[in-house]
Motif scaffolding. Sequence first.
Motif, PDB file in Angstrom:
ATOM      1  N   HIS A   3       0.803  -1.225   0.000  1.00 49.55           N
ATOM      2  CA  HIS A   3       0.000   0.000   0.000  1.00 49.55           C
ATOM      3  C   HIS A   3       0.840   1.281   0.000  1.00 49.55           C
ATOM      4  O   HIS A   3       0.287   2.374   0.145  1.00 49.55           O
ATOM      5  CB  HIS A   3      -0.949   0.051   1.215  1.00 49.55           C
ATOM      6  N   MET A   4       2.144   1.178  -0.191  1.00 54.93           N
ATOM      7  CA  MET A   4       3.001   2.351  -0.065  1.00 54.93           C
ATOM      8  C   MET A   4       2.639   3.449  -1.058  1.00 54.93           C
ATOM      9  O   MET A   4       2.505   4.627  -0.676  1.00 54.93           O
ATOM     10  CB  MET A   4       4.468   1.947  -0.237  1.00 54.93           C
ATOM     11  N   VAL A   5       2.465   3.117  -2.327  1.00 56.73           N
ATOM     12  CA  VAL A   5       2.159   4.140  -3.321  1.00 56.73           C
ATOM     13  C   VAL A   5       0.790   4.754  -3.053  1.00 56.73           C
ATOM     14  O   VAL A   5       0.618   5.975  -3.126  1.00 56.73           O
ATOM     15  CB  VAL A   5       2.226   3.569  -4.754  1.00 56.73           C
ATOM     16  N   ARG A   6      -0.171   3.949  -2.714  1.00 54.38           N
ATOM     17  CA  ARG A   6      -1.517   4.465  -2.437  1.00 54.38           C
ATOM     18  C   ARG A   6      -1.512   5.360  -1.195  1.00 54.38           C
ATOM     19  O   ARG A   6      -2.250   6.356  -1.147  1.00 54.38           O
ATOM     20  CB  ARG A   6      -2.492   3.308  -2.279  1.00 54.38           C
ATOM     21  N   ASN A   7      -0.699   5.027  -0.202  1.00 53.48           N
ATOM     22  CA  ASN A   7      -0.606   5.875   0.987  1.00 53.48           C
ATOM     23  C   ASN A   7       0.125   7.180   0.679  1.00 53.48           C
ATOM     24  O   ASN A   7      -0.234   8.240   1.196  1.00 53.48           O
ATOM     25  CB  ASN A   7       0.097   5.119   2.116  1.00 53.48           C
ATOM     26  N   LEU A   8       1.142   7.111  -0.165  1.00 54.95           N
ATOM     27  CA  LEU A   8       1.816   8.330  -0.613  1.00 54.95           C
ATOM     28  C   LEU A   8       0.859   9.207  -1.414  1.00 54.95           C
ATOM     29  O   LEU A   8       0.838  10.436  -1.258  1.00 54.95           O
ATOM     30  CB  LEU A   8       3.038   7.978  -1.460  1.00 54.95           C
ATOM     31  N   MET A   9       0.057   8.576  -2.263  1.00 58.18           N
ATOM     32  CA  MET A   9      -0.911   9.337  -3.055  1.00 58.18           C
ATOM     33  C   MET A   9      -1.910  10.057  -2.155  1.00 58.18           C
ATOM     34  O   MET A   9      -2.268  11.214  -2.407  1.00 58.18           O
ATOM     35  CB  MET A   9      -1.658   8.405  -4.013  1.00 58.18           C
ATOM     36  N   GLY A  10      -2.369   9.385  -1.114  1.00 59.64           N
ATOM     37  CA  GLY A  10      -3.299  10.028  -0.191  1.00 59.64           C
ATOM     38  C   GLY A  10      -2.715  11.295   0.408  1.00 59.64           C
ATOM     39  O   GLY A  10      -3.390  12.325   0.507  1.00 59.64           O
ATOM     40  N   CYS A  11      -1.434  11.232   0.767  1.00 57.92           N
ATOM     41  CA  CYS A  11      -0.761  12.405   1.349  1.00 57.92           C
ATOM     42  C   CYS A  11      -0.530  13.491   0.309  1.00 57.92           C
ATOM     43  O   CYS A  11      -0.719  14.687   0.592  1.00 57.92           O
ATOM     44  CB  CYS A  11       0.565  11.979   1.979  1.00 57.92           C
ATOM     45  N   LEU A  12      -0.135  13.117  -0.884  1.00 59.10           N
ATOM     46  CA  LEU A  12       0.093  14.106  -1.936  1.00 59.10           C
ATOM     47  C   LEU A  12      -1.207  14.823  -2.303  1.00 59.10           C
ATOM     48  O   LEU A  12      -1.214  16.036  -2.555  1.00 59.10           O
ATOM     49  CB  LEU A  12       0.699  13.437  -3.169  1.00 59.10           C
ATOM     50  N   VAL A  13      -2.305  14.105  -2.334  1.00 61.44           N
ATOM     51  CA  VAL A  13      -3.594  14.723  -2.628  1.00 61.44           C
ATOM     52  C   VAL A  13      -3.992  15.688  -1.502  1.00 61.44           C
ATOM     53  O   VAL A  13      -4.526  16.778  -1.766  1.00 61.44           O
ATOM     54  CB  VAL A  13      -4.671  13.652  -2.864  1.00 61.44           C
ATOM     55  N   TYR A  14      -3.731  15.320  -0.254  1.00 63.89           N
ATOM     56  CA  TYR A  14      -3.994  16.237   0.858  1.00 63.89           C
ATOM     57  C   TYR A  14      -3.242  17.553   0.665  1.00 63.89           C
ATOM     58  O   TYR A  14      -3.786  18.641   0.843  1.00 63.89           O
ATOM     59  CB  TYR A  14      -3.565  15.587   2.179  1.00 63.89           C
ATOM     60  N   VAL A  15      -1.962  17.446   0.282  1.00 58.03           N
ATOM     61  CA  VAL A  15      -1.162  18.644   0.036  1.00 58.03           C
ATOM     62  C   VAL A  15      -1.718  19.415  -1.153  1.00 58.03           C
ATOM     63  O   VAL A  15      -1.836  20.647  -1.121  1.00 58.03           O
ATOM     64  CB  VAL A  15       0.316  18.266  -0.203  1.00 58.03           C
TER      65      VAL A  15
END
Length: 270
Positions: free
Chosen positions: A194-206
């Motif tokens: 889930h690393m990429v999906r978790n990174l995506m969640g954070c990038l979208v928040y930003v």
Amino acid sequence: MTRIALGVQFDGSAFSGWQSQTHGRTVQDELERALCEFARTPVNTIVAGRTDTGVHGLGQVVHFDTDLERTDASWIRGTNAFLPKSIAVQWAKPMPDEFHARFSAFERTYYYVLYVNPVRSPMLDGRVGWSHAPLDVDAMRAAAVHLIGEHDFSAFRSSQCQAKTPVKQMYAIDVRKQGDFVHFRFRANAFLHHMVRNLMGCLVYVGRGRHPAQWLADVLASGDRDCAAPTFMPDGLYLAQVGYPEQFAVPAPQTGSVPWSTIWTELAPN
């Protein structure tokens, strides 16, 4: 005994990920069933990287050992004859015994395609992620810089992850806008569950302005999954390419088979 490598593409929308499971339809189950039908004997495959439920594959690589003698074209056509339309073998190639689909790989590349529009598109369902709110691409790029290099990525690791270490080397993260789409490329030596999906969640928040770019550095340093954003949807995630030493001459994935291949070709590693 001959070692055969296959390049596999698949639409992961209807599958419970790659890895064979007791319950749920998986890509591995379908591929091994097709190989068994064609070879008339059980075939066990080793994969370069397991993908999650709903994640797609453009450049997945597997290998298996067999006593059968078949041409490369025969392995492709024969296996594809027994596969559903959502999975297809793209290439087949004999490999030396030292080749290993997983352990010989030194790099993995994932792409994420995000559709940014107030209204979702049914034509893109299952193939791209979606954000109804506009995104600040420059802010996401600035946030991604904090992830480059060797780090402990525990803050972006699923509780079900079985990796021996959370320390991974992130080589590059590219973020590019094209019309209503934002394209992401993640290159690393390996990824956690889930690393990429978790990174995506954070990038979208930003991107939505919920946090500044520096926040991603703080999340990374915390090592705490609870500090990060929720796991983002799998729909727009593609295992694009697996990197191997030149001696194995692994064919490049056929990314031209997707509508947004132009931007992906521009983002391909040199």
